[in-house]
Motif scaffolding. Structure first.
Motif, short mmCIF file in Angstrom:
data_model
loop_
_atom_site.label_atom_id
_atom_site.label_comp_id
_atom_site.label_asym_id
_atom_site.label_seq_id
_atom_site.Cartn_x
_atom_site.Cartn_y
_atom_site.Cartn_z
N TYR A 197 6.27 16.97 -9.69
CA TYR A 197 5.34 16.54 -10.73
C TYR A 197 3.96 17.07 -10.43
N ASP A 198 3.05 16.94 -11.40
CA ASP A 198 1.72 17.52 -11.27
C ASP A 198 0.73 16.62 -10.54
N TRP A 199 0.69 15.33 -10.91
CA TRP A 199 -0.23 14.38 -10.30
C TRP A 199 0.18 12.97 -10.70
N ALA A 200 -0.47 11.98 -10.10
CA ALA A 200 -0.16 10.57 -10.38
C ALA A 200 -1.45 9.79 -10.57
N LEU A 201 -1.37 8.74 -11.37
CA LEU A 201 -2.50 7.84 -11.59
C LEU A 201 -1.94 6.44 -11.76
N GLY A 202 -2.60 5.45 -11.16
CA GLY A 202 -2.11 4.09 -11.29
C GLY A 202 -3.15 3.06 -10.93
N GLY A 203 -2.77 1.83 -11.09
CA GLY A 203 -3.60 0.70 -10.71
C GLY A 203 -2.73 -0.32 -10.00
N ASP A 204 -3.36 -1.12 -9.14
CA ASP A 204 -2.56 -2.11 -8.41
C ASP A 204 -3.34 -3.38 -8.16
N VAL A 205 -2.58 -4.40 -7.81
CA VAL A 205 -3.11 -5.69 -7.37
C VAL A 205 -2.47 -5.97 -6.03
N ARG A 206 -3.29 -6.28 -5.02
CA ARG A 206 -2.77 -6.55 -3.68
C ARG A 206 -3.22 -7.93 -3.22
N LEU A 207 -2.25 -8.77 -2.85
CA LEU A 207 -2.52 -10.06 -2.23
C LEU A 207 -2.36 -9.88 -0.73
N GLN A 208 -3.35 -10.32 0.02
CA GLN A 208 -3.34 -10.15 1.47
C GLN A 208 -3.53 -11.51 2.13
N TYR A 209 -2.71 -11.79 3.14
CA TYR A 209 -2.88 -13.00 3.93
C TYR A 209 -3.19 -12.59 5.35
N ASP A 210 -4.34 -13.02 5.85
CA ASP A 210 -4.77 -12.68 7.20
C ASP A 210 -4.09 -13.59 8.21
N LEU A 211 -3.26 -13.00 9.07
CA LEU A 211 -2.62 -13.75 10.13
C LEU A 211 -3.57 -14.00 11.29
N SER A 212 -4.44 -13.01 11.54
CA SER A 212 -5.46 -13.10 12.57
C SER A 212 -6.61 -12.20 12.13
N LYS A 213 -7.61 -12.06 12.97
CA LYS A 213 -8.75 -11.21 12.62
C LYS A 213 -8.34 -9.75 12.46
N ARG A 214 -7.25 -9.35 13.12
CA ARG A 214 -6.85 -7.94 13.11
C ARG A 214 -5.49 -7.66 12.47
N THR A 215 -4.80 -8.66 11.97
CA THR A 215 -3.49 -8.44 11.35
C THR A 215 -3.35 -9.21 10.05
N SER A 216 -2.67 -8.58 9.09
CA SER A 216 -2.46 -9.19 7.79
C SER A 216 -1.10 -8.77 7.25
N VAL A 217 -0.56 -9.59 6.35
CA VAL A 217 0.61 -9.19 5.58
C VAL A 217 0.15 -9.02 4.13
N THR A 218 0.82 -8.12 3.41
CA THR A 218 0.39 -7.80 2.04
C THR A 218 1.56 -7.82 1.08
N LEU A 219 1.26 -8.11 -0.18
CA LEU A 219 2.17 -7.94 -1.30
C LEU A 219 1.41 -7.15 -2.35
N THR A 220 2.00 -6.05 -2.82
CA THR A 220 1.32 -5.16 -3.76
C THR A 220 2.21 -4.87 -4.95
N THR A 221 1.64 -4.89 -6.16
CA THR A 221 2.31 -4.48 -7.38
C THR A 221 1.30 -3.82 -8.30
N GLY A 222 1.76 -3.28 -9.40
CA GLY A 222 0.86 -2.61 -10.34
C GLY A 222 1.64 -1.71 -11.27
N PHE A 223 1.07 -0.53 -11.56
CA PHE A 223 1.72 0.46 -12.40
C PHE A 223 1.27 1.84 -11.94
N THR A 224 2.22 2.76 -11.82
CA THR A 224 1.93 4.15 -11.46
C THR A 224 2.62 5.06 -12.46
N ASN A 225 1.91 6.10 -12.90
CA ASN A 225 2.49 7.09 -13.80
C ASN A 225 2.51 8.44 -13.10
#
Length: 171
Positions: free
Chosen positions: A54-82
């Motif tokens: 393909y030629d290129w991609a464009l999208g948007g997303d929403v990311r929820l992040q939960y900080d386990l500590s000052k240096r580590t986090s878990v994430t959940l990401t969704t959105g739309f990419t074309n």
């Protein structure tokens, strides 16, 4: 194909180095004194292929992040990419759903991130679901998050290198 293996090797090594550096530098006192919290980010993504699918991609997303500590986090990401595929082929739009792990490796602002999940095709008659995985590196300030990632779409038979610019805040 050899370049793809080299990219995967370098990203895996960076992720491994980041996690081991973070683990050896952290003490149990750091974890106990850190106020765990949720963050929410809204991002814009632009990507270029590492192949000719393909030629290129464009999208948007929403990311929820939960900080386990000052240096580590878990994430959940969704959105739309074309994925824009040129004149003769219909574009492919999909919804990604990814879970990930983020480890800050330098000055609590530079991080490595690994995500894995699924991409659900939703446009132009495409009806596939693909495994997707995305290692990346980035910088996160108080509200701005800028990252670069390699993203592989197994069943869509393509991949990309993408830039994400996001605005985030604590919940």
């Amino acid at each position: 194909m050899k370049n793809l293996k080299n990219i995967r090797t370098v990203l895996f090594a960076a992720l491994t180095l980041g996690i081991t550096s973070m683990a050896s530098a952290q003490t149990s006192g750091d974890i106990q004194n850190y106020d765990q919290k949720f963050k929410l980010g809204f991002g814009i993504n632009g990507g270029l292929p590492t192949d000719n699918a393909y030629d290129w991609a464009l999208g948007g997303d929403v990311r929820l992040q939960y900080d386990l500590s000052k240096r580590t986090s878990v994430t959940l990401t969704t959105g739309f990419t074309n994925l824009f595929m040129g004149d003769d082929v219909d574009d492919l739009g999909f919804i990604p759903a990814k879970a990930g792990f983020k480890a800050f490796i330098w000055e609590d602002q530079f991080y490595v991130l690994g995500e894995v999940g699924a991409g659900f095709a939703v446009t132009n008659g495409y009806n596939d679901t693909t495994l997707l995985w995305a290692p990346g590196i980035g910088y996160a300030g108080k509200n701005i998050d800028i990252s670069v990632r390699y993203e592989d779409y197994h069943k869509f038979e393509t991949n990309q290198v993408a830039l994400r610019v996001a605005y985030g805040f604590e919940l």
